[in-house]
Design a protein around this motif. Structure first.
Motif, short mmCIF file in Angstrom:
data_model
loop_
_atom_site.label_atom_id
_atom_site.label_comp_id
_atom_site.label_asym_id
_atom_site.label_seq_id
_atom_site.Cartn_x
_atom_site.Cartn_y
_atom_site.Cartn_z
N THR A 199 0.82 -1.21 0.00
CA THR A 199 0.00 0.00 0.00
C THR A 199 0.86 1.26 0.00
N ARG A 200 0.45 2.22 -0.81
CA ARG A 200 1.10 3.52 -0.84
C ARG A 200 0.16 4.57 -0.30
N ILE A 201 0.72 5.66 0.20
CA ILE A 201 -0.06 6.76 0.78
C ILE A 201 0.36 8.06 0.12
N ARG A 202 -0.61 8.91 -0.19
CA ARG A 202 -0.30 10.19 -0.81
C ARG A 202 -1.34 11.23 -0.36
N ASN A 203 -1.04 12.49 -0.69
CA ASN A 203 -1.96 13.60 -0.42
C ASN A 203 -2.43 13.63 1.03
N VAL A 204 -1.46 13.59 1.95
CA VAL A 204 -1.81 13.68 3.37
C VAL A 204 -1.98 15.15 3.74
N ARG A 205 -3.17 15.50 4.20
CA ARG A 205 -3.46 16.87 4.60
C ARG A 205 -4.12 16.86 5.97
N GLY A 206 -3.69 17.78 6.82
CA GLY A 206 -4.25 17.82 8.17
C GLY A 206 -4.33 19.23 8.72
N THR A 207 -5.19 19.39 9.71
CA THR A 207 -5.35 20.67 10.39
C THR A 207 -5.20 20.43 11.89
N GLN A 208 -4.42 21.29 12.53
CA GLN A 208 -4.18 21.13 13.95
C GLN A 208 -5.10 22.03 14.77
N GLN A 209 -5.52 21.50 15.90
CA GLN A 209 -6.31 22.28 16.85
C GLN A 209 -6.10 21.68 18.24
N ILE A 210 -6.64 22.32 19.23
CA ILE A 210 -6.54 21.82 20.59
C ILE A 210 -7.84 21.10 20.95
N GLY A 211 -7.71 19.88 21.43
CA GLY A 211 -8.88 19.11 21.86
C GLY A 211 -8.88 18.97 23.37
N LEU A 212 -9.96 19.41 24.00
CA LEU A 212 -10.11 19.29 25.44
C LEU A 212 -10.89 18.02 25.76
N THR A 213 -10.33 17.17 26.58
CA THR A 213 -11.04 15.95 26.97
C THR A 213 -11.69 16.09 28.34
N ARG A 214 -11.14 16.91 29.19
CA ARG A 214 -11.72 17.18 30.51
C ARG A 214 -11.61 18.68 30.75
N VAL A 215 -12.71 19.31 31.14
CA VAL A 215 -12.65 20.73 31.46
C VAL A 215 -13.81 21.10 32.37
N ARG A 216 -13.51 21.93 33.35
CA ARG A 216 -14.54 22.35 34.31
C ARG A 216 -14.09 23.64 34.96
N ALA A 217 -15.01 24.57 35.09
CA ALA A 217 -14.72 25.83 35.78
C ALA A 217 -15.19 25.72 37.22
N VAL A 218 -14.33 26.05 38.16
CA VAL A 218 -14.66 26.04 39.58
C VAL A 218 -14.46 27.44 40.14
N THR A 219 -15.49 27.96 40.77
CA THR A 219 -15.42 29.29 41.38
C THR A 219 -15.22 29.14 42.89
N TYR A 220 -14.24 29.85 43.41
CA TYR A 220 -13.90 29.77 44.83
C TYR A 220 -14.40 31.05 45.52
N PRO A 221 -15.41 30.91 46.38
CA PRO A 221 -16.00 32.10 47.01
C PRO A 221 -15.06 32.84 47.94
N GLY A 222 -14.19 32.10 48.60
CA GLY A 222 -13.24 32.73 49.51
C GLY A 222 -11.81 32.44 49.08
N ARG A 223 -10.89 33.10 49.72
CA ARG A 223 -9.47 32.89 49.40
C ARG A 223 -9.14 31.42 49.61
N THR A 224 -8.56 30.79 48.59
CA THR A 224 -8.29 29.35 48.63
C THR A 224 -6.87 29.06 48.17
N THR A 225 -6.24 28.13 48.85
CA THR A 225 -4.89 27.71 48.46
C THR A 225 -4.96 26.30 47.90
N ILE A 226 -4.50 26.13 46.69
CA ILE A 226 -4.43 24.81 46.06
C ILE A 226 -2.98 24.35 46.13
#
Length: 239
Positions: free
Chosen positions: A67-94
């Protein structure tokens, strides 16, 4: 008695020389014409041979074809698999290494189209496609493996200590640099009625997805993000 040879007039000598020159020129032209015809015939024969080779190049043996392969074209982007926004009501140390549970935002797999997987080894095919894409684009560190991000952990750890002022939000995330695109691959197709193990070279178009470096952590929504995955996470959940 001595016989004297008759003297040939100069006019006759000049006429004879001109006739001889004309004859030689005619001979040379005829010879060149014959050579040119022979050369043209040879060129035609060579072109016919080349054409025949091109015509035959579409045939193949199913037990030998690679098998031969030709005309390889691609576009790069960022994919997020896990994401969540957490709001901290008071001063917090992580603390460094502290884990935060995040939700599943997107699940994707690195692989190739199913038809390719069924016809050839999917892992080997993807590795070859990614290699060619890397050579064309100059990009490296792409993972040529078959897998899914579905099995990733739902927790994200902080790589550094963070002190978060009260009322501020943090985007906790995990993501990859994703490359998605298309390519063409060839295979030897045996049609009914053809001799055994003889086929015709066919070209098919397929899609691929792969991913490169991974990044995870927490990005404060009120602080500028510099790393590409952190930037994408901030855009996704920070208002």
């Amino acid at each position: 008695m001595q016989h004297l040879q008759p003297t040939t007039p100069r006019r006759h000598l000049l006429r004879r020389a001109l006739a001889t020159t004309t004859l030689l020129a005619t001979t040379v032209v005829a010879s060149l014409g014959a050579t040119g015809a022979t050369g043209a015939a040879a060129a035609s024969a060579s072109a016919a041979t080349a054409g025949g080779a091109d015509a035959r190049s579409s045939s193949c043996r199913t037990d030998e074809y690679r098998t031969r392969i030709r005309n390889v074209r691609g576009t790069q982007q960022i994919g997020l698999t896990r994401v969540r926004a957490v709001t901290y009501p008071g001063r917090t140390t992580i603390k460094k290494g502290q884990s935060v549970t995040v939700s599943t935002d997107r699940v994707f797999s690195a692989g190739v189209k199913n038809t390719v997987s069924a016809t050839f080894g999917a892992s080997a095919m993807l590795k070859k496609v990614v290699g060619i894409y890397g050579e064309i684009s100059g990009r490296t560190q792409l993972r040529a493996s078959i897998g899914s991000t579905r099995s990733e952990s739902t927790t994200v750890s902080s790589s550094t200590k963070m002190v978060i002022p009260g009322g501020r939000s943090v985007a906790w995330f995990r993501g990859y640099r994703v490359v998605g695109g298309t390519f063409e691959y060839s295979w030897c197709h045996h049609y009914s009625g053809m001799p055994s193990q003889v086929g015709t070279v066919e070209w098919e178009r397929a899609r691929f997805t792969t991913y490169g470096y991974r990044s995870s952590g927490g990005q404060r929504c009120d602080v500028k993000a510099y790393e590409p995955v952190a930037q994408a996470a901030k855009r996704a959940v920070c208002s």
